[in-house]
Design a protein around this motif. Structure first.
Motif, PDB file in Angstrom:
ATOM      1  N   SER A 188      35.333-100.976  12.860  1.00 31.11           N
ATOM      2  CA  SER A 188      35.163-100.258  14.434  1.00 31.11           C
ATOM      3  C   SER A 188      35.353-101.204  15.535  1.00 31.11           C
ATOM      4  O   SER A 188      35.925-101.064  16.618  1.00 31.11           O
ATOM      5  N   ARG A 189      34.701-102.223  15.492  1.00 36.19           N
ATOM      6  CA  ARG A 189      34.497-103.323  16.627  1.00 36.19           C
ATOM      7  C   ARG A 189      35.902-103.725  16.703  1.00 36.19           C
ATOM      8  O   ARG A 189      36.512-104.069  17.853  1.00 36.19           O
ATOM      9  N   TYR A 190      36.767-103.956  15.600  1.00 35.70           N
ATOM     10  CA  TYR A 190      38.200-104.614  15.930  1.00 35.70           C
ATOM     11  C   TYR A 190      39.051-103.665  16.558  1.00 35.70           C
ATOM     12  O   TYR A 190      39.799-103.778  17.396  1.00 35.70           O
ATOM     13  N   ALA A 191      38.915-102.404  16.003  1.00 32.27           N
ATOM     14  CA  ALA A 191      39.812-101.072  16.572  1.00 32.27           C
ATOM     15  C   ALA A 191      39.278-100.945  17.843  1.00 32.27           C
ATOM     16  O   ALA A 191      40.438-100.926  18.688  1.00 32.27           O
ATOM     17  N   ALA A 192      38.299-101.024  18.338  1.00 26.49           N
ATOM     18  CA  ALA A 192      37.790-100.663  19.745  1.00 26.49           C
ATOM     19  C   ALA A 192      38.212-102.003  20.854  1.00 26.49           C
ATOM     20  O   ALA A 192      38.629-101.831  21.849  1.00 26.49           O
ATOM     21  N   ARG A 193      38.197-103.072  20.042  1.00 24.51           N
ATOM     22  CA  ARG A 193      38.637-104.312  20.945  1.00 24.51           C
ATOM     23  C   ARG A 193      40.064-104.400  21.013  1.00 24.51           C
ATOM     24  O   ARG A 193      40.655-104.701  22.100  1.00 24.51           O
ATOM     25  N   GLN A 204      39.698-115.030  20.431  1.00 20.38           N
ATOM     26  CA  GLN A 204      39.463-114.096  21.305  1.00 20.38           C
ATOM     27  C   GLN A 204      40.421-114.315  22.405  1.00 20.38           C
ATOM     28  O   GLN A 204      40.980-115.167  22.500  1.00 20.38           O
ATOM     29  N   GLY A 205      40.691-112.866  22.946  1.00 24.52           N
ATOM     30  CA  GLY A 205      41.782-112.943  23.855  1.00 24.52           C
ATOM     31  C   GLY A 205      43.263-112.718  23.312  1.00 24.52           C
ATOM     32  O   GLY A 205      44.046-112.561  24.035  1.00 24.52           O
ATOM     33  N   LYS A 206      43.000-112.554  21.838  1.00 24.76           N
ATOM     34  CA  LYS A 206      44.497-112.457  21.338  1.00 24.76           C
ATOM     35  C   LYS A 206      44.257-111.124  20.452  1.00 24.76           C
ATOM     36  O   LYS A 206      43.584-110.784  19.911  1.00 24.76           O
ATOM     37  N   VAL A 207      45.759-110.352  20.550  1.00 22.92           N
ATOM     38  CA  VAL A 207      45.718-109.406  19.560  1.00 22.92           C
ATOM     39  C   VAL A 207      47.116-109.711  18.828  1.00 22.92           C
ATOM     40  O   VAL A 207      48.025-110.250  19.053  1.00 22.92           O
ATOM     41  N   PRO A 208      47.193-108.729  17.592  1.00 25.25           N
ATOM     42  CA  PRO A 208      48.577-108.483  17.050  1.00 25.25           C
ATOM     43  C   PRO A 208      49.794-108.254  17.868  1.00 25.25           C
ATOM     44  O   PRO A 208      49.603-107.338  18.682  1.00 25.25           O
ATOM     45  N   ASP A 209      50.882-108.800  17.564  1.00 26.44           N
ATOM     46  CA  ASP A 209      52.011-108.538  18.313  1.00 26.44           C
ATOM     47  C   ASP A 209      52.634-107.491  17.449  1.00 26.44           C
ATOM     48  O   ASP A 209      52.981-107.366  16.297  1.00 26.44           O
ATOM     49  N   ILE A 210      52.713-106.131  17.769  1.00 28.22           N
ATOM     50  CA  ILE A 210      53.282-105.119  17.074  1.00 28.22           C
ATOM     51  C   ILE A 210      54.658-104.535  17.546  1.00 28.22           C
ATOM     52  O   ILE A 210      54.968-103.471  17.151  1.00 28.22           O
ATOM     53  N   ARG A 211      55.288-105.401  18.479  1.00 30.93           N
ATOM     54  CA  ARG A 211      56.553-105.060  18.937  1.00 30.93           C
ATOM     55  C   ARG A 211      57.559-105.186  17.878  1.00 30.93           C
ATOM     56  O   ARG A 211      57.717-106.142  16.918  1.00 30.93           O
ATOM     57  N   SER A 244      46.037-110.700  24.929  1.00 31.74           N
ATOM     58  CA  SER A 244      45.608-109.198  25.400  1.00 31.74           C
ATOM     59  C   SER A 244      45.988-108.941  26.743  1.00 31.74           C
ATOM     60  O   SER A 244      45.864-107.646  26.982  1.00 31.74           O
ATOM     61  N   GLU A 245      46.039-109.929  27.513  1.00 31.85           N
ATOM     62  CA  GLU A 245      46.505-109.766  28.822  1.00 31.85           C
ATOM     63  C   GLU A 245      47.904-109.452  28.997  1.00 31.85           C
ATOM     64  O   GLU A 245      48.351-109.064  30.314  1.00 31.85           O
ATOM     65  N   GLN A 246      48.903-109.557  27.967  1.00 33.13           N
ATOM     66  CA  GLN A 246      49.978-109.452  28.133  1.00 33.13           C
ATOM     67  C   GLN A 246      50.410-107.898  28.419  1.00 33.13           C
ATOM     68  O   GLN A 246      49.986-107.099  27.459  1.00 33.13           O
ATOM     69  N   THR A 247      51.221-107.285  29.470  1.00 30.66           N
ATOM     70  CA  THR A 247      51.729-105.989  29.404  1.00 30.66           C
ATOM     71  C   THR A 247      52.705-105.625  28.512  1.00 30.66           C
ATOM     72  O   THR A 247      53.953-106.512  28.650  1.00 30.66           O
ATOM     73  N   ILE A 248      52.660-104.705  28.007  1.00 33.43           N
ATOM     74  CA  ILE A 248      53.709-104.242  27.089  1.00 33.43           C
ATOM     75  C   ILE A 248      54.168-102.613  27.417  1.00 33.43           C
ATOM     76  O   ILE A 248      53.110-101.759  27.489  1.00 33.43           O
TER      77      ILE A 248
END
Length: 429
Positions: free
Chosen positions: A47-52, A342-349, A412-416
């Motif tokens: 849940s914490r990862y999903a919210a993040r 921190q500040g990183k998210v998976p690339d889902i493109r 996570s700051e990157q706009t998609i």
């Protein structure tokens, strides 16, 4: 409140009573307590990862398994949600059939027709409000059914000391393994928790999706179920739960069943439609509104109700459960390896992803072994231990796959822009 609709599933009463019948009440209570701790710990992480990140199961699975693998995850998730919708819907139909008579087919149709419009609204407004109103009514119904059963039948004297059936495993472990069969709750958690705010992740991980939720969902429902079924001396079955409620409360019991099943099926229909949308969008390029998939979900549920669904429901859920437990293990390994990023998210493109990643191979391999162990009859104990074996195997093989080809992370700051990146607008709204 939309998520806590899952709390009122009659399935939790059925599971507890079935476990008590198999291994005894004391062993079931021990297994239940261990289950609450395990589910609380796992869902705190998920849940914490999903919210993040804000990712759905489908989008997160792109990172784990690639585009084709994520489509398989969506299909399995949708199918499981539909099966549970069939089970819970059938309970309402059986309840109305028991009380009013008439054709069971008519009641199946009524159950589906009234469920569809309820699931059309969004989780964060309509479903949240609907389930917020119904929650206290369900809790009041649980209290009432215990009081009524006690007044009518008296306190059952042997409900704690029911004899356990001998097994190759300790009874408490058997009960624990029974509850592992519903790890689909982890996927349910992920798709709801993604809508949580990151600053609330501690509360989400402890109360909303954590051990507090499962203490009520498994503990309270399970104790009530075991108690009233023992009071009425009814064996565990789909109709047995209905009989216990109606015998205790009459028309009020029927209303309690209606409330409970209305709540849980808002979740089943919502998640089934979301994941059917994700699957169709990826595989068939069908970007249709979600209300279309709610209707499709209802149609599929009705067709399944017309069959002898209980004859194959448990088998289907057992196979799907293998895939789900493997998914949970792999998701935990990925999150554990990237928790400090921190500040990183998976690339889902899609342009940056493979069709099938090494993670997908690990998932399918572990699941295939799990299904083979489930179906073999030479070693019954090994068959019972399949969920634990599958999780360990999936975690180990995926760890190797991750080291071989780690998924790409981006800031996570990157706009998609979802429209530019084929990110399935139906899922990123």
């Amino acid at each position: 409140m939309a998520w806590w609709a899952v709390f009122s599933a009659m399935f939790w009463i059925y599971v507890a009573v079935a476990s008590a019948g198999a291994v005894g009440v004391v062993n079931t209570l021990i297994g239940m307590a261990l289950t609450v701790v395990t589910y609380g710990a796992i869902n705190k992480v998920l849940s914490r990862y999903a919210a993040r990140t804000g990712l759905t199961v489908s989008l997160f699975s792109r990172t784990l398994f690639g585009l084709v693998g994520s489509a398989l995850a969506s299909l399995i998730f949708a199918a499981t949600a539909i099966y549970y919708a069939v089970f819970e819907g059938s309970i309402i139909a059986v309840a109305f059939h028991e009380f009013f008579g008439g054709s069971i087919l008519i009641w199946y149709a009524v159950v589906v027709i009234y469920a569809i419009p309820l699931a059309l609204g969004g989780v964060q407004n309509w479903l949240d409000k609907l389930n917020g109103v119904l929650l206290p009514l369900y809790v009041a119904g649980l209290i009432a059914v215990v009081v009524a059963a006690t007044l009518i039948r008296g306190v059952p004297t042997d409900w704690i000391g029911q004899a356990a059936v001998s097994s190759g495993l300790p009874g408490w472990l058997t009960s624990y393994l029974i509850y592992m069969g519903v790890y689909i709750m982890m996927m349910y958690t992920f798709d709801y928790a993604r809508m949580g705010r990151q600053q609330d992740e501690k509360f989400l991980g402890t109360v909303t999706f954590g051990w507090v939720f499962y203490a009520f969902t498994f503990g309270l429902n399970g104790l009530v179920g075991i108690y009233i079924m023992s009071a009425w001396r009814i064996e565990a079955s789909e109709t047995g739960v209905v009989q216990a409620f109606i015998s205790s409360l009459g028309l009020v019991g029927l209303l309690v069943i209606l409330i409970s099943q209305t709540r849980i099926n808002t979740a089943n229909y919502y998640l089934a439609s979301e994941n059917l949308s994700a699957f169709a969008s990826r595989v068939f390029r069908l970007d249709l509104p979600r209300f279309v998939w709610v209707i499709v979900t209802g149609a599929l549920a009705f067709l399944l109700m017309l069959t002898d669904v209980l004859s194959y429901l448990l088998k289907a859920l057992a196979w799907q459960g293998v895939f789900v437990t493997a998914w949970v293990a792999i998701a935990l390994v990925f999150i554990g390896l990237n928790w400090k990023a921190q500040g990183k998210v998976p690339d889902i493109r899609p342009a940056n992803l493979k069709g099938i990643s090494p993670g997908a191979v690990a998932w399918v391999f572990a699941s295939a072994v799990g299904i083979a162990l489930t179906e073999q009859t030479a070693w019954p104990v090994v068959s019972q231990l399949t969920p634990l074996i599958t999780m360990a195997l999936a975690a180990g093989v995926y760890y190797g796959a991750y080291k071989l080809s780690p998924p790409r992370l981006i800031s996570s700051e990157q706009t998609i822009d979802p429209a530019d990146e084929e990110l399935d607008p139906a899922l990123t709204h």
